[in-house]
Write a protein that holds these residues in place. Structure first.
Motif, PDB file in Angstrom:
ATOM      1  N   ALA B 185      36.128  34.407  44.177  1.00  0.00           N
ATOM      2  CA  ALA B 185      36.280  36.398  43.842  1.00  0.00           C
ATOM      3  C   ALA B 185      35.555  36.910  43.572  1.00  0.00           C
ATOM      4  O   ALA B 185      35.201  38.293  42.746  1.00  0.00           O
ATOM      5  CB  ALA B 185      37.699  36.584  43.774  1.00  0.00           C
ATOM      6  N   ARG B 186      35.195  36.426  41.771  1.00  0.00           N
ATOM      7  CA  ARG B 186      34.630  37.010  40.835  1.00  0.00           C
ATOM      8  C   ARG B 186      32.887  37.014  40.901  1.00  0.00           C
ATOM      9  O   ARG B 186      32.329  37.796  40.565  1.00  0.00           O
ATOM     10  CB  ARG B 186      34.919  35.737  39.601  1.00  0.00           C
ATOM     11  N   LEU B 187      32.634  35.697  41.972  1.00  0.00           N
ATOM     12  CA  LEU B 187      31.253  35.817  42.082  1.00  0.00           C
ATOM     13  C   LEU B 187      31.096  37.194  43.405  1.00  0.00           C
ATOM     14  O   LEU B 187      29.515  37.083  43.420  1.00  0.00           O
ATOM     15  CB  LEU B 187      31.202  34.704  43.480  1.00  0.00           C
ATOM     16  N   LEU B 188      32.019  37.345  44.173  1.00  0.00           N
ATOM     17  CA  LEU B 188      31.775  38.464  44.808  1.00  0.00           C
ATOM     18  C   LEU B 188      31.373  39.395  43.719  1.00  0.00           C
ATOM     19  O   LEU B 188      31.024  41.333  44.369  1.00  0.00           O
ATOM     20  CB  LEU B 188      32.740  38.749  45.824  1.00  0.00           C
ATOM     21  N   GLY B 189      32.056  39.772  42.878  1.00  0.00           N
ATOM     22  CA  GLY B 189      32.076  41.177  41.983  1.00  0.00           C
ATOM     23  C   GLY B 189      33.667  41.965  41.701  1.00  0.00           C
ATOM     24  O   GLY B 189      33.991  42.676  41.179  1.00  0.00           O
ATOM     25  N   VAL B 190      34.279  40.930  41.992  1.00  0.00           N
ATOM     26  CA  VAL B 190      36.119  40.955  41.576  1.00  0.00           C
ATOM     27  C   VAL B 190      36.055  41.550  40.727  1.00  0.00           C
ATOM     28  O   VAL B 190      35.800  40.160  39.670  1.00  0.00           O
ATOM     29  CB  VAL B 190      37.345  41.030  42.535  1.00  0.00           C
ATOM     30  N   ARG B 191      36.905  41.942  39.775  1.00  0.00           N
ATOM     31  CA  ARG B 191      36.726  41.534  38.615  1.00  0.00           C
ATOM     32  C   ARG B 191      38.450  41.211  37.970  1.00  0.00           C
ATOM     33  O   ARG B 191      39.169  42.035  38.088  1.00  0.00           O
ATOM     34  CB  ARG B 191      36.993  43.566  37.708  1.00  0.00           C
ATOM     35  N   ALA B 192      38.515  40.330  37.537  1.00  0.00           N
ATOM     36  CA  ALA B 192      39.038  39.387  36.988  1.00  0.00           C
ATOM     37  C   ALA B 192      40.354  40.436  36.253  1.00  0.00           C
ATOM     38  O   ALA B 192      41.274  39.828  37.009  1.00  0.00           O
ATOM     39  CB  ALA B 192      38.791  38.061  36.001  1.00  0.00           C
ATOM     40  N   ASN B 193      39.825  40.442  35.013  1.00  0.00           N
ATOM     41  CA  ASN B 193      40.558  41.452  34.317  1.00  0.00           C
ATOM     42  C   ASN B 193      41.217  42.805  35.116  1.00  0.00           C
ATOM     43  O   ASN B 193      42.101  42.743  34.686  1.00  0.00           O
ATOM     44  CB  ASN B 193      40.143  42.083  33.065  1.00  0.00           C
ATOM     45  N   ARG B 194      40.870  43.184  35.599  1.00  0.00           N
ATOM     46  CA  ARG B 194      41.654  44.534  36.827  1.00  0.00           C
ATOM     47  C   ARG B 194      42.428  43.382  37.685  1.00  0.00           C
ATOM     48  O   ARG B 194      43.525  44.778  37.746  1.00  0.00           O
ATOM     49  CB  ARG B 194      40.305  45.347  37.174  1.00  0.00           C
ATOM     50  N   VAL B 195      41.899  42.829  38.241  1.00  0.00           N
ATOM     51  CA  VAL B 195      43.211  41.640  39.309  1.00  0.00           C
ATOM     52  C   VAL B 195      44.045  41.397  38.495  1.00  0.00           C
ATOM     53  O   VAL B 195      45.236  41.759  39.095  1.00  0.00           O
ATOM     54  CB  VAL B 195      42.094  40.964  40.377  1.00  0.00           C
ATOM     55  N   ILE B 196      44.338  40.756  37.474  1.00  0.00           N
ATOM     56  CA  ILE B 196      44.971  40.419  36.595  1.00  0.00           C
ATOM     57  C   ILE B 196      46.385  41.662  35.982  1.00  0.00           C
ATOM     58  O   ILE B 196      47.706  41.609  35.882  1.00  0.00           O
ATOM     59  CB  ILE B 196      44.416  39.123  35.693  1.00  0.00           C
ATOM     60  N   GLY B 197      44.817  42.791  35.546  1.00  0.00           N
ATOM     61  CA  GLY B 197      45.807  43.557  35.195  1.00  0.00           C
ATOM     62  C   GLY B 197      46.255  44.520  36.385  1.00  0.00           C
ATOM     63  O   GLY B 197      47.735  44.724  36.189  1.00  0.00           O
ATOM     64  N   SER B 198      46.156  44.317  37.085  1.00  0.00           N
ATOM     65  CA  SER B 198      47.011  45.267  38.369  1.00  0.00           C
ATOM     66  C   SER B 198      48.216  44.136  39.053  1.00  0.00           C
ATOM     67  O   SER B 198      49.326  44.227  38.954  1.00  0.00           O
ATOM     68  CB  SER B 198      46.519  45.107  39.585  1.00  0.00           C
TER      69      SER B 198
END
Lengths: 343, 305, 237
Positions: B185-198
């Protein structure tokens, strides 16, 4: 070199325990209770260490074995005349027998081992998160049953009227027994095999080590030590089911984690350091006189401090204060031994 | 025999209570499951978020503030704490073994509980601004406490909103992908911090919702408020299966329903061993189906290596 | 017009512990170019891609996109800067639908609507369009590979990195994939293709670098594709 290290590995914790005990002879009797508690904590944490430290598998369930040990020793050593008042529904064979101090401790260790063996038979197949949750389940079930099953103990009542035979000497001997057993175990073939599974379970399996079997051995052994510690505990002060539950689980795990879960030295240091901090704060919660004024902390400070300490250690230094090493030795020396150890 | 008779003879109120409790537990299960999905972290301290929210409600009630102010305060406190927990504890722990993270959140749980003890004392505070919901509604001749129905409805509404969030929105898709394979997911550009934050934010909102509903049922707020519930929910989540949010939710609902129903239907001398049976079931499931009761075959094991 | 290449590796070094995976690798990829990176297993090809994406930290050297260094960025930030990776083994989200997989690719775009990009991907790979509402795990290996490339393209990247896209595919499907790469090149992307199939790669790419033990040994033009002797000696030098 290896031999020298082995001696130190045993000697250092022994010296620490003896030093704590000697310190206990110098202080007032109220402070002495804290010292005795510290020594009992050393027994519990070393019991935890025998399993968690050597196997690398988490257990929230060890206080169950402490509780079962306390129940065994408490029920057996309470004078027959006192039993009906505190345990009116006790099963007949327990009601009519009383065992002495040492006998009840031995039986407590045996019952702890037996219970751990029964629990471990199915549970030792699990590891990681599943083991954490399952052993937590064991704690819940044990707590629940001890609370309500009045045929085997006081239920919701407190173990008052148990002879308070755990003095400084007995607590120190108990802690030394735990340390010695833990040392002999980790130096034994079994201990080394279990540590191999901790480092690399598939590799250990590949050379024929039964991960399940080795874990079960350690679990049973640590159950025995925990049972013994429970016996010491109930002979120290009147306990009930609530005392032997979440708080004790938390504080003993904190001791192990803060000291460093992967070495005997770490376990003992953690138990002593955290107990010392905890005792001081407990005293301070009642108001303590220091040079420069009175320190009077609100009740609850203890766990805030210990909890913060534990969280900090886990985040900043997950291997614990002693970094999971055995006795601090010159580095080159240590490295030599460690490579031999991991080889 | 008495067991069967009592269970079959359970009245509508017991059934409604069980549904309400099941719904509340399902929300807690989602809150725990969402964070587990993206962080592989079982948050033992989730119940203490609920506890903090309950204290916020009590705080507002003591001062006689209107209900809605109390609820806003509750949400603000819980969400702030959830986000703080993420920053101070979860982030530094990322990448540690699940066992270390479990022990760490265990420590945080105790820490928060003793802070509450220090701050508010052991006696507890009252949060009763919504106690009117304990009055019954009469539905075709049957009396049912309002809170049972409200809790069921709120839980259903929250779950529906969550399904929409996860299924229809970009961040929802990202959260699902992160739960399945974070690195890709991160390699596709999914931002880890934003996902975890959400995930942390949503789980905080759910904890606040749970706090509001639990205080209706038990208005006395003590430092160990929601502790037992959390332990049961954790068991339920494992029972259902940690790896899928839906199975975790079902597990939470099931354990809430079971404990609400059996607790209400059985006489005390039988229901006192209920926790033992529930945890025995959990251990049994862990042994027989380590991935959980409701997980599909072919799922990854509880932990990723 | 600038003279800086789209993607530039400059003396890149990657170490895994004591192992030197990539040693001083320099290469450039420009718009409308396919650059092949071939070599035996363990030559450092994948490590190079991982270093570009920020999955591993590089010990020395630099990776630049339009002259700006990418080093020290998180993988998601590299992706959002315009570098898309088609990872080894495809790494499709088997439980999500085909369309959801594609929509995940939009995460690399930063912002903006992605329907146009989706359409572009569908045009290139009709099969992905046909199965868009199926679970991605139900697709065949070749279809999954097409989906993986489509997912990368949806991000509208400037650089496309591919890690062994032909691995495990039947020859006919390899044709599909390589034809698609040809077409993507014509759209003006810069493509860095890591492959085991040396001959096909050399034939397709504008130039191919042979990597061995982490070091660049040789650079071949398309004309070398027919010369199996050169290829063989390049591999075993």
């Amino acid at each position: 070199m290896r031999h020298a290290h082995a001696v130190l590995e045993l000697l250092a914790p022994v010296v620490l325990v003896v030093a704590v005990a000697l310190f206990g002879t110098l202080v007032s009797s109220s402070t002495q209770t804290y010292v005795i508690t510290t020594l009992v904590n050393v027994s519990i944490v070393v019991a935890l260490y025998v399993f968690i430290g050597n196997s690398g598998v988490l257990s929230f369930g060890h206080v169950s074995f402490v509780a079962v040990g306390a129940w065994t020793a408490g029920v057996l050593s309470m004078p027959v005349a006192e039993k009906p008042a505190i345990m009116p529904n006790l099963a007949a064979f327990l009601r009519d027998t009383t065992v002495g101090n040492v006998g009840s401790l031995a039986i407590a260790a045996g019952v702890g081992a037996a219970y751990a063996l029964i629990v471990g038979l199915p549970l030792m197949r699990l590891s990681g998160l599943a083991a954490g949750i399952a052993t937590f389940g064991v704690l819940e079930i044990t707590h629940n049953v001890l609370r309500y099953w009045e045929k085997i103990g006081p239920g919701l009542n407190t173990f008052s009227a148990v002879p308070e035979t755990t003095g400084l000497g007995q607590a120190a001997v108990g802690a030394l027994i735990a340390v010695a057993v833990a040392f002999l175990y980790q130096r034994s073939r079994y201990g080394r095999m279990l540590r191999a599974t901790r480092e690399d379970a598939p590799a250990a399996r590949a050379v024929g080590v039964s991960v399940y079997g080795q874990r079960l051995v350690a679990f049973t052994l640590s159950g025995a030590l925990a049972g013994l510690a429970g016996g010491l505990y109930v002979h120290l002060l009147p306990v009930n089911a609530e005392v032997l539950y979440l708080d004790l689980t938390f504080i003993t795990l904190a001791m192990l984690v803060i000291g460093g879960a992967t070495s005997l030295w770490g376990a003992v240091v953690g138990a002593v350091v955290v107990s010392a901090v905890d005792s001081f704060l407990a005293e301070a919660e009642n108001g303590v006189h220091l040079p420069g004024g009175t320190l009077d902390l609100p009740s609850g400070t203890r766990i805030v401090v210990v909890g913060t300490l534990m969280a900090l250690v886990l985040i900043v230094r997950p291997a614990g204060l002693t970094a999971g090493r055995e006795v601090p030795l010159p580095r080159a020396f240590l490295r030599g031994v460690l490579t031999k150890f991991s080889a | 025999m008495t067991f069967v008779a009592t269970v079959l003879g359970a009245d509508w109120q017991t059934l409604a209570d069980a549904f309400g409790l099941g719904g509340i537990y399902a929300l807690m299960a989602v809150g725990i499951g969402l964070v587990f999905g993206v962080l592989r972290l079982v948050n033992f301290a989730y119940g203490q978020l609920v506890m903090a929210g309950a204290y916020a409600l009590a705080f507002a009630y003591e001062r006689g503030w209107p209900v809605w102010v109390g609820i806003i305060l509750c949400f603000a406190v819980v969400v702030t704490l959830a986000v703080a927990m993420d920053w101070v504890v979860f982030r530094p722990l990322r990448g540690h073994s699940p066992a270390v993270m479990l022990v760490a959140t265990f420590a945080v749980a105790f820490l928060m509980q003793s802070i509450a003890l220090l701050w508010f004392g052991p006696l507890g505070k009252i949060a009763a601004s919504l106690s009117a919901l304990n009055q019954p509604w009469t539905i075709s001749g049957v009396d049912i406490r309002k809170i049972s129905i409200v809790a069921t409805a709120v839980a259903a509404g929250c779950l529906l909103a969550l399904v929409l969030l996860l299924g229809r929105t970009r961040v929802g898709l990202h959260m699902r992908a992160a739960a399945l394979d974070f690195q890709t997911a991160r390699l596709l550009g999914v931002r880890a911090n934003r996902v975890i934050g959400s995930a942390v934010l949503v789980s905080g909102l759910l904890a606040a919702t749970v706090a509001v509903m639990l205080t209706v049922q038990s208005p006395l707020v003590t430092p160990d408020f929601a502790l037992r519930d959390t332990i049961l929910v954790l068991a339920g989540v494992v029972l259902g299966g940690m790896n899928r949010l839906i199975s975790a939710t079902l597990g939470g609902f099931a354990i809430g329903f079971a404990s609400g129903f059996l607790g209400g239907a059985l006489p005390t001398n039988q229901s006192q061993y209920l926790p033992s049976f529930l945890f025995a079931a959990v251990i049994l499931v862990l042994l027989i189906r380590p991935r959980g009761l409701f997980a599909r075959a072919g799922q990854q094991a509880v932990e990723r290596v | 017009m600038t003279t800086t290449p789209v993607l530039e590796l400059d003396g890149l070094e990657v170490r895994h512990g004591a192992v030197h995976a990539v040693r001083g690798l320099s290469l450039t990829v420009d718009r409308g170019e396919i650059v092949g990176l071939i070599g035996p297993n363990g030559a450092g090809k994948s490590s190079t891609l991982h270093a570009i994406m920020g999955l591993v930290t590089s010990a020395a050297g630099d990776v630049r996109l339009h002259g700006r260094s990418l080093l020290g960025r998180r993988p998601e930030d590299v992706a959002r800067a315009g570098v898309a990776l088609v990872p080894e083994g495809r790494r499709i989200f088997a439980e999500l639908t085909v369309e959801e997989n594609l929509r995940l690719g939009l995460a690399g775009r930063g912002n903006g609507k992605g329907d146009g990009a989706l359409r572009g991907a569908f045009e290139l790979f009709p099969v992905v369009h046909e199965f868009r509402s199926r679970q991605a795990g139900a697709l065949s290996g070749g279809q999954q590979q097409q989906l993986a490339i489509a997912r990368a393209l949806v991000a509208d990247p400037q650089v496309l990195l591919l890690d062994e896209p032909s691995l495990g595919l039947a020859p006919r499907l390899v044709d599909v994939v390589f034809d698609a790469l040809q077409e993507i090149r014509e759209r003006g992307l810069a493509i860095l293709l890591v492959e085991q199939r040396a001959q096909r790669t050399v034939a397709l790419a504008d130039r191919s670098h042979v990597l061995s033990n982490g070091r660049l040994r040789l650079t071949l033009g398309p004309e070398a594709a027919g010369d199996s002797e050169t290829l063989v000696s390049a591999y075993f030098s």
